[in-house]
Design a protein around this motif. Structure first.
Motif, PDB file in Angstrom:
ATOM      1  N   GLY A 179       0.830  -1.199   0.000  1.00  0.00           N
ATOM      2  CA  GLY A 179       0.000   0.000   0.000  1.00  0.00           C
ATOM      3  C   GLY A 179       0.861   1.244   0.000  1.00  0.00           C
ATOM      4  N   ALA A 228      -6.244   2.684  -8.997  1.00  0.00           N
ATOM      5  CA  ALA A 228      -6.341   1.376  -8.354  1.00  0.00           C
ATOM      6  C   ALA A 228      -6.743   0.278  -9.342  1.00  0.00           C
ATOM      7  N   ILE A 238      -8.571  -3.193  -9.255  1.00  0.00           N
ATOM      8  CA  ILE A 238      -9.504  -3.829  -8.331  1.00  0.00           C
ATOM      9  C   ILE A 238     -10.062  -5.107  -8.931  1.00  0.00           C
ATOM     10  N   VAL A 281      -4.072  -9.407  -3.087  1.00  0.00           N
ATOM     11  CA  VAL A 281      -4.198  -8.073  -2.488  1.00  0.00           C
ATOM     12  C   VAL A 281      -3.105  -7.901  -1.424  1.00  0.00           C
ATOM     13  N   ASP A 289      -4.967  -3.775  -5.769  1.00  0.00           N
ATOM     14  CA  ASP A 289      -5.106  -2.781  -4.708  1.00  0.00           C
ATOM     15  C   ASP A 289      -6.307  -3.069  -3.825  1.00  0.00           C
ATOM     16  N   ALA A 290      -7.321  -3.742  -4.391  1.00  0.00           N
ATOM     17  CA  ALA A 290      -8.521  -4.037  -3.611  1.00  0.00           C
ATOM     18  C   ALA A 290      -9.278  -5.199  -4.238  1.00  0.00           C
ATOM     19  N   THR A 342      -8.543  -4.413   1.129  1.00  0.00           N
ATOM     20  CA  THR A 342      -7.577  -3.468   0.566  1.00  0.00           C
ATOM     21  C   THR A 342      -6.165  -3.787   1.019  1.00  0.00           C
ATOM     22  N   GLU A 401      -4.327   0.182   2.821  1.00  0.00           N
ATOM     23  CA  GLU A 401      -4.620   1.547   2.385  1.00  0.00           C
ATOM     24  C   GLU A 401      -6.019   1.926   2.826  1.00  0.00           C
ATOM     25  N   LEU A 431      -8.092   4.264   0.499  1.00  0.00           N
ATOM     26  CA  LEU A 431      -8.660   3.586  -0.668  1.00  0.00           C
ATOM     27  C   LEU A 431      -9.904   2.820  -0.248  1.00  0.00           C
ATOM     28  N   GLN A 432      -9.827   2.121   0.877  1.00  0.00           N
ATOM     29  CA  GLN A 432     -10.968   1.361   1.357  1.00  0.00           C
ATOM     30  C   GLN A 432     -12.156   2.277   1.590  1.00  0.00           C
TER      31      GLN A 432
END
Length: 143
Positions: A21, A29, A31, A73, A79-80, A123, A126, A129-130
């Motif tokens: 992260g 991101a 995902i 992840v 990233d997520a 996540t 981060e 981001l979440q």
């Protein structure tokens, strides 16, 4: 300690010794999205979320099992991860891996998920981001 083991602060590191992260914004991101197709109502909800997220992130993927994606992840390959209608056997091991790497597993309302949680956002260490992703999904799901 080797670069793949935990440090004294219990945060796992990638091979380059950088913690997972790095403050990546939502629009950069990558995902992975779980996409349940066995229920019409879940398919509608997840399709709506995918459509809303698609233009707000760098990329969306729909690959692999929940536990595999959660490990990715934790490694920083994604990233997520966002998914619906998960079961304990889908996520138990992945939750440990993510949390030990410094990641965060939450319910869609932003609270910490546990193995009984069905819908999750995962996540890579981060929290911002979440929160962005969780907020975006809640807006989509409220429509």
């Amino acid at each position: 300690s080797s670069s793949s083991s935990s440090s004294s602060s219990s945060v796992a590191y990638r091979s380059n010794n950088e913690p997972n992260g790095d403050g990546i914004p939502l629009n950069r991101a990558l995902i992975n999205v779980g996409f349940p197709v066995y229920s019409e109502s879940l398919l509608r909800v997840s399709s709506k979320a995918v459509a809303a997220l698609a233009t707000k992130v760098r990329g969306l993927r729909m690959v692999a099992s929940a536990s595999q994606v959660m490990a990715w992840v934790a490694q920083g390959k994604f990233d997520a991860y966002v998914s619906w209608d998960l079961n304990a056997w889908d996520v138990a091991a992945g939750m440990v891996i993510v949390e030990e790497s410094g990641g965060f597993v939450s319910n869609f309302d932003g609270t910490r998920a546990d193995v009984s949680s069905r819908d999750m956002i995962v996540t890579c260490n981060e929290r911002s981001l979440q929160r962005s992703l969780s907020c975006e999904l809640r807006e989509v799901l409220e429509q």
